[in-house]
Write a protein that holds these residues in place. Sequence first.
Motif, mmCIF file in Angstrom:
data_model
loop_
_atom_site.group_PDB
_atom_site.id
_atom_site.type_symbol
_atom_site.label_atom_id
_atom_site.label_comp_id
_atom_site.label_asym_id
_atom_site.label_seq_id
_atom_site.Cartn_x
_atom_site.Cartn_y
_atom_site.Cartn_z
ATOM 1 N N ASP A 24 0.831 -1.214 0.000
ATOM 2 C CA ASP A 24 0.000 0.000 0.000
ATOM 3 C C ASP A 24 0.860 1.257 0.000
ATOM 4 O O ASP A 24 0.572 2.216 -0.712
ATOM 5 N N ILE A 25 1.903 1.254 0.801
ATOM 6 C CA ILE A 25 2.790 2.420 0.898
ATOM 7 C C ILE A 25 3.610 2.597 -0.381
ATOM 8 O O ILE A 25 3.742 3.712 -0.900
ATOM 9 N N ALA A 26 4.150 1.514 -0.890
ATOM 10 C CA ALA A 26 5.088 1.572 -2.012
ATOM 11 C C ALA A 26 4.408 1.565 -3.381
ATOM 12 O O ALA A 26 5.056 1.862 -4.382
ATOM 13 N N ALA A 27 3.138 1.232 -3.407
ATOM 14 C CA ALA A 27 2.412 1.084 -4.676
ATOM 15 C C ALA A 27 3.115 0.058 -5.575
ATOM 16 O O ALA A 27 3.313 0.268 -6.764
ATOM 17 N N ILE A 28 3.520 -1.041 -4.944
ATOM 18 C CA ILE A 28 4.146 -2.160 -5.637
ATOM 19 C C ILE A 28 3.247 -3.371 -5.411
ATOM 20 O O ILE A 28 2.812 -3.614 -4.283
ATOM 21 N N PHE A 176 9.444 5.623 -0.221
ATOM 22 C CA PHE A 176 8.569 5.544 -1.380
ATOM 23 C C PHE A 176 7.810 6.817 -1.704
ATOM 24 O O PHE A 176 7.241 6.923 -2.776
ATOM 25 N N SER A 177 7.825 7.795 -0.831
ATOM 26 C CA SER A 177 7.141 9.045 -1.151
ATOM 27 C C SER A 177 8.121 10.146 -1.491
ATOM 28 O O SER A 177 7.760 11.147 -2.094
ATOM 29 N N GLY A 178 9.359 9.971 -1.045
ATOM 30 C CA GLY A 178 10.363 11.001 -1.299
ATOM 31 C C GLY A 178 10.230 12.195 -0.361
ATOM 32 O O GLY A 178 11.034 13.105 -0.402
ATOM 33 N N SER A 179 9.228 12.168 0.496
ATOM 34 C CA SER A 179 9.046 13.287 1.429
ATOM 35 C C SER A 179 9.607 12.883 2.793
ATOM 36 O O SER A 179 9.640 11.721 3.150
#
Length: 182
Positions: A24-28, A176-179
């Motif tokens: 869910d977090i990584a969209a993988i 995974f968000s870069g933020s």
Amino acid sequence: MQRIMVLGVSSGVGKSSFSRSLADIAAIPVHHLDAYFWKPGWVESSDLEFSEKQQRLVEQDRWIIEGNYTGTYEIRRQKADTIIYLELPLAVCLYRVVKRRIMNHGKTRPDIAAGCPEKLDKDFLKFIISTYSARKIKMRKRLEQFIEESPHNQVIFLRNQKEIERFLKETAVELFSGSPTR
């Protein structure tokens, strides 16, 4: 971190739940090996069939593949860039296996093949107890070898529930968000 293997010291360590959260977090996309190995009625896939399914999975650009399955480990290892390894105490794993059985009585979990309702028997509990210590040693050797194979390979070793939660809430979100994490 695009091709991730999620391994664990034992059943009940939380590989499936962790993998769903990470996906869910990584969209993988996440793939649960139990869903590829078992057929309805708890019928096992043949070695060839199971291997071929994994060969197709690992050719994808991005994946999370959850499950130990020692006999086909090499298929996944050859294409993985990351191993996330969960190693919780034996008592926690046993508690979770029993809890999972109670909570899912008569149901099929989403990480297993359709037609395989949750079950628990004495032999499975005996297997968990009798293989736990040896599996810890074997898994740690695999992690060392994976790092030695390539400077690009990454191992994330999570030893308790707090580390697991911190990784998912902070590290994975940041990766995974870069933020920055909050």
